[in-house]
Scaffold this motif. Structure first.
Motif, PDB file in Angstrom:
ATOM      1  N   THR A  89      -8.542  -8.600  -2.490  1.00  0.00           N
ATOM      2  CA  THR A  89      -7.921  -9.435  -3.520  1.00  0.00           C
ATOM      3  C   THR A  89      -7.198  -8.564  -4.538  1.00  0.00           C
ATOM      4  O   THR A  89      -7.573  -7.420  -4.791  1.00  0.00           O
ATOM      5  CB  THR A  89      -8.957 -10.296  -4.273  1.00  0.00           C
ATOM      6  OG1 THR A  89      -9.800  -9.434  -5.035  1.00  0.00           O
ATOM      7  CG2 THR A  89      -9.769 -11.149  -3.318  1.00  0.00           C
ATOM      8  N   LEU A  90      -6.172  -9.142  -5.116  1.00  0.00           N
ATOM      9  CA  LEU A  90      -5.407  -8.456  -6.152  1.00  0.00           C
ATOM     10  C   LEU A  90      -6.276  -8.233  -7.388  1.00  0.00           C
ATOM     11  O   LEU A  90      -6.178  -7.193  -8.046  1.00  0.00           O
ATOM     12  CB  LEU A  90      -4.164  -9.279  -6.497  1.00  0.00           C
ATOM     13  CG  LEU A  90      -3.108  -8.614  -7.353  1.00  0.00           C
ATOM     14  CD1 LEU A  90      -2.634  -7.295  -6.746  1.00  0.00           C
ATOM     15  CD2 LEU A  90      -1.924  -9.557  -7.532  1.00  0.00           C
ATOM     16  N   ALA A  91      -7.153  -9.177  -7.688  1.00  0.00           N
ATOM     17  CA  ALA A  91      -8.043  -9.054  -8.849  1.00  0.00           C
ATOM     18  C   ALA A  91      -8.936  -7.819  -8.713  1.00  0.00           C
ATOM     19  O   ALA A  91      -9.101  -7.050  -9.665  1.00  0.00           O
ATOM     20  CB  ALA A  91      -8.894 -10.309  -9.012  1.00  0.00           C
ATOM     21  N   ASN A  92      -9.506  -7.618  -7.527  1.00  0.00           N
ATOM     22  CA  ASN A  92     -10.357  -6.438  -7.318  1.00  0.00           C
ATOM     23  C   ASN A  92      -9.554  -5.150  -7.427  1.00  0.00           C
ATOM     24  O   ASN A  92     -10.028  -4.142  -7.956  1.00  0.00           O
ATOM     25  CB  ASN A  92     -11.049  -6.511  -5.957  1.00  0.00           C
ATOM     26  CG  ASN A  92     -12.147  -7.539  -5.929  1.00  0.00           C
ATOM     27  OD1 ASN A  92     -12.689  -7.907  -6.970  1.00  0.00           O
ATOM     28  ND2 ASN A  92     -12.477  -8.027  -4.742  1.00  0.00           N
ATOM     29  N   TYR A  93      -8.324  -5.183  -6.925  1.00  0.00           N
ATOM     30  CA  TYR A  93      -7.439  -4.017  -7.003  1.00  0.00           C
ATOM     31  C   TYR A  93      -7.146  -3.679  -8.463  1.00  0.00           C
ATOM     32  O   TYR A  93      -7.292  -2.532  -8.891  1.00  0.00           O
ATOM     33  CB  TYR A  93      -6.150  -4.319  -6.245  1.00  0.00           C
ATOM     34  CG  TYR A  93      -5.110  -3.230  -6.278  1.00  0.00           C
ATOM     35  CD1 TYR A  93      -5.377  -1.957  -5.799  1.00  0.00           C
ATOM     36  CD2 TYR A  93      -3.836  -3.491  -6.762  1.00  0.00           C
ATOM     37  CE1 TYR A  93      -4.410  -0.976  -5.809  1.00  0.00           C
ATOM     38  CE2 TYR A  93      -2.858  -2.511  -6.775  1.00  0.00           C
ATOM     39  CZ  TYR A  93      -3.150  -1.256  -6.299  1.00  0.00           C
ATOM     40  OH  TYR A  93      -2.183  -0.272  -6.308  1.00  0.00           O
ATOM     41  N   PHE A  94      -6.751  -4.681  -9.261  1.00  0.00           N
ATOM     42  CA  PHE A  94      -6.464  -4.443 -10.677  1.00  0.00           C
ATOM     43  C   PHE A  94      -7.713  -3.976 -11.426  1.00  0.00           C
ATOM     44  O   PHE A  94      -7.648  -3.084 -12.265  1.00  0.00           O
ATOM     45  CB  PHE A  94      -5.912  -5.707 -11.340  1.00  0.00           C
ATOM     46  CG  PHE A  94      -4.461  -5.960 -11.054  1.00  0.00           C
ATOM     47  CD1 PHE A  94      -3.608  -4.954 -10.607  1.00  0.00           C
ATOM     48  CD2 PHE A  94      -3.925  -7.211 -11.245  1.00  0.00           C
ATOM     49  CE1 PHE A  94      -2.272  -5.186 -10.364  1.00  0.00           C
ATOM     50  CE2 PHE A  94      -2.585  -7.460 -10.997  1.00  0.00           C
ATOM     51  CZ  PHE A  94      -1.760  -6.448 -10.552  1.00  0.00           C
ATOM     52  N   ARG A  95      -8.854  -4.609 -11.125  1.00  0.00           N
ATOM     53  CA  ARG A  95     -10.099  -4.222 -11.777  1.00  0.00           C
ATOM     54  C   ARG A  95     -10.404  -2.748 -11.511  1.00  0.00           C
ATOM     55  O   ARG A  95     -10.762  -1.990 -12.407  1.00  0.00           O
ATOM     56  CB  ARG A  95     -11.233  -5.127 -11.286  1.00  0.00           C
ATOM     57  CG  ARG A  95     -12.496  -5.027 -12.108  1.00  0.00           C
ATOM     58  CD  ARG A  95     -13.537  -6.067 -11.684  1.00  0.00           C
ATOM     59  NE  ARG A  95     -13.121  -7.416 -12.081  1.00  0.00           N
ATOM     60  CZ  ARG A  95     -12.751  -8.390 -11.244  1.00  0.00           C
ATOM     61  NH1 ARG A  95     -12.752  -8.176  -9.944  1.00  0.00           N
ATOM     62  NH2 ARG A  95     -12.390  -9.568 -11.691  1.00  0.00           N
ATOM     63  N   SER A  96     -10.200  -2.327 -10.271  1.00  0.00           N
ATOM     64  CA  SER A  96     -10.432  -0.939  -9.896  1.00  0.00           C
ATOM     65  C   SER A  96      -9.474   0.000 -10.629  1.00  0.00           C
ATOM     66  O   SER A  96      -9.877   1.050 -11.136  1.00  0.00           O
ATOM     67  CB  SER A  96     -10.266  -0.779  -8.389  1.00  0.00           C
ATOM     68  OG  SER A  96     -10.381   0.569  -8.024  1.00  0.00           O
ATOM     69  N   LEU A  97      -8.206  -0.396 -10.694  1.00  0.00           N
ATOM     70  CA  LEU A  97      -7.220   0.433 -11.397  1.00  0.00           C
ATOM     71  C   LEU A  97      -7.565   0.570 -12.877  1.00  0.00           C
ATOM     72  O   LEU A  97      -7.492   1.667 -13.440  1.00  0.00           O
ATOM     73  CB  LEU A  97      -5.817  -0.171 -11.252  1.00  0.00           C
ATOM     74  CG  LEU A  97      -5.142  -0.047  -9.907  1.00  0.00           C
ATOM     75  CD1 LEU A  97      -3.819  -0.815  -9.910  1.00  0.00           C
ATOM     76  CD2 LEU A  97      -4.894   1.408  -9.550  1.00  0.00           C
ATOM     77  N   MET A  98      -7.911  -0.528 -13.495  1.00  0.00           N
ATOM     78  CA  MET A  98      -8.205  -0.509 -14.926  1.00  0.00           C
ATOM     79  C   MET A  98      -9.468   0.284 -15.249  1.00  0.00           C
ATOM     80  O   MET A  98      -9.551   0.901 -16.303  1.00  0.00           O
ATOM     81  CB  MET A  98      -8.352  -1.932 -15.468  1.00  0.00           C
ATOM     82  CG  MET A  98      -7.089  -2.715 -15.414  1.00  0.00           C
ATOM     83  SD  MET A  98      -5.817  -1.896 -16.377  1.00  0.00           S
ATOM     84  CE  MET A  98      -4.635  -3.167 -16.520  1.00  0.00           C
ATOM     85  N   ASN A  99     -10.429   0.281 -14.353  1.00  0.00           N
ATOM     86  CA  ASN A  99     -11.673   1.000 -14.600  1.00  0.00           C
ATOM     87  C   ASN A  99     -11.611   2.461 -14.186  1.00  0.00           C
ATOM     88  O   ASN A  99     -12.447   3.256 -14.600  1.00  0.00           O
ATOM     89  CB  ASN A  99     -12.835   0.325 -13.872  1.00  0.00           C
ATOM     90  CG  ASN A  99     -13.201  -0.992 -14.511  1.00  0.00           C
ATOM     91  OD1 ASN A  99     -13.117  -1.146 -15.717  1.00  0.00           O
ATOM     92  ND2 ASN A  99     -13.596  -1.949 -13.695  1.00  0.00           N
ATOM     93  N   SER A 100     -10.622   2.837 -13.375  1.00  0.00           N
ATOM     94  CA  SER A 100     -10.579   4.206 -12.851  1.00  0.00           C
ATOM     95  C   SER A 100     -10.070   5.218 -13.862  1.00  0.00           C
ATOM     96  O   SER A 100     -10.491   6.351 -13.868  1.00  0.00           O
ATOM     97  CB  SER A 100      -9.725   4.268 -11.585  1.00  0.00           C
ATOM     98  OG  SER A 100      -8.379   3.975 -11.894  1.00  0.00           O
ATOM     99  N   ALA A 101      -9.144   4.851 -14.726  1.00  0.00           N
ATOM    100  CA  ALA A 101      -8.589   5.785 -15.711  1.00  0.00           C
ATOM    101  C   ALA A 101      -7.901   4.994 -16.810  1.00  0.00           C
ATOM    102  O   ALA A 101      -7.447   3.880 -16.586  1.00  0.00           O
ATOM    103  CB  ALA A 101      -7.586   6.717 -15.036  1.00  0.00           C
ATOM    104  N   PRO A 102      -7.813   5.594 -17.983  1.00  0.00           N
ATOM    105  CA  PRO A 102      -7.075   4.912 -19.055  1.00  0.00           C
ATOM    106  C   PRO A 102      -5.622   4.699 -18.647  1.00  0.00           C
ATOM    107  O   PRO A 102      -5.064   5.479 -17.890  1.00  0.00           O
ATOM    108  CB  PRO A 102      -7.154   5.876 -20.236  1.00  0.00           C
ATOM    109  CG  PRO A 102      -8.241   6.836 -19.901  1.00  0.00           C
ATOM    110  CD  PRO A 102      -8.367   6.855 -18.406  1.00  0.00           C
TER     111      PRO A 102
END
Length: 114
Positions: free
Chosen positions: A35-48
């Motif tokens: 899902t796109l939501a999981n992808y964005f969540r991962s991006l946002m949590n991986s680095a500032p």
């Protein structure tokens, strides 16, 4: 009935063009996300979103742009005086060059912010 422990408490909404959405979905699938939501969540949590180096560069570019803008203002004042009777061949070329530099800096800043 058991409570859903994975359920999120808030919602974030983002508007995009259809092309952007297709690119995002394609990137998410390529990265292995369902899902796109999981992808964005991962991006946002991986680095500032903005690293210290990027913030520093933006600040430096903004300062440079302000300085070039002041120089352009000075050139405009010189051009005004010269147009009132005195002549100087390079005034118009200098003004065009300053405006070009300002435009280039604006483009760089816009690219970095993306």
């Amino acid at each position: 009935m058991k409570p859903n422990l994975n359920r999120t408490q808030t919602r974030l909404s983002v508007r995009s063009s259809r092309d952007e959405l297709q690119r995002w979905n394609s990137s998410a699938r390529s990265a292995g996300y369902k899902t796109l939501a999981n992808y964005f969540r991962s991006l946002m949590n991986s680095a500032p979103m903005l690293q210290a180096d990027k913030i520093s560069l933006l600040t430096e570019l903004k300062t440079t742009r302000e300085e070039v803008s002041r120089i352009g203002n000075n050139l405009n004042q010189i051009a005004h005086r010269l147009n009132s009777g005195q002549s100087f061949n390079d005034t118009q070329n200098n003004m065009k060059q300053c405006l070009k530099i300002l435009s280039d800096i604006d483009s760089i800043i816009a690219t970095i912010r993306r």
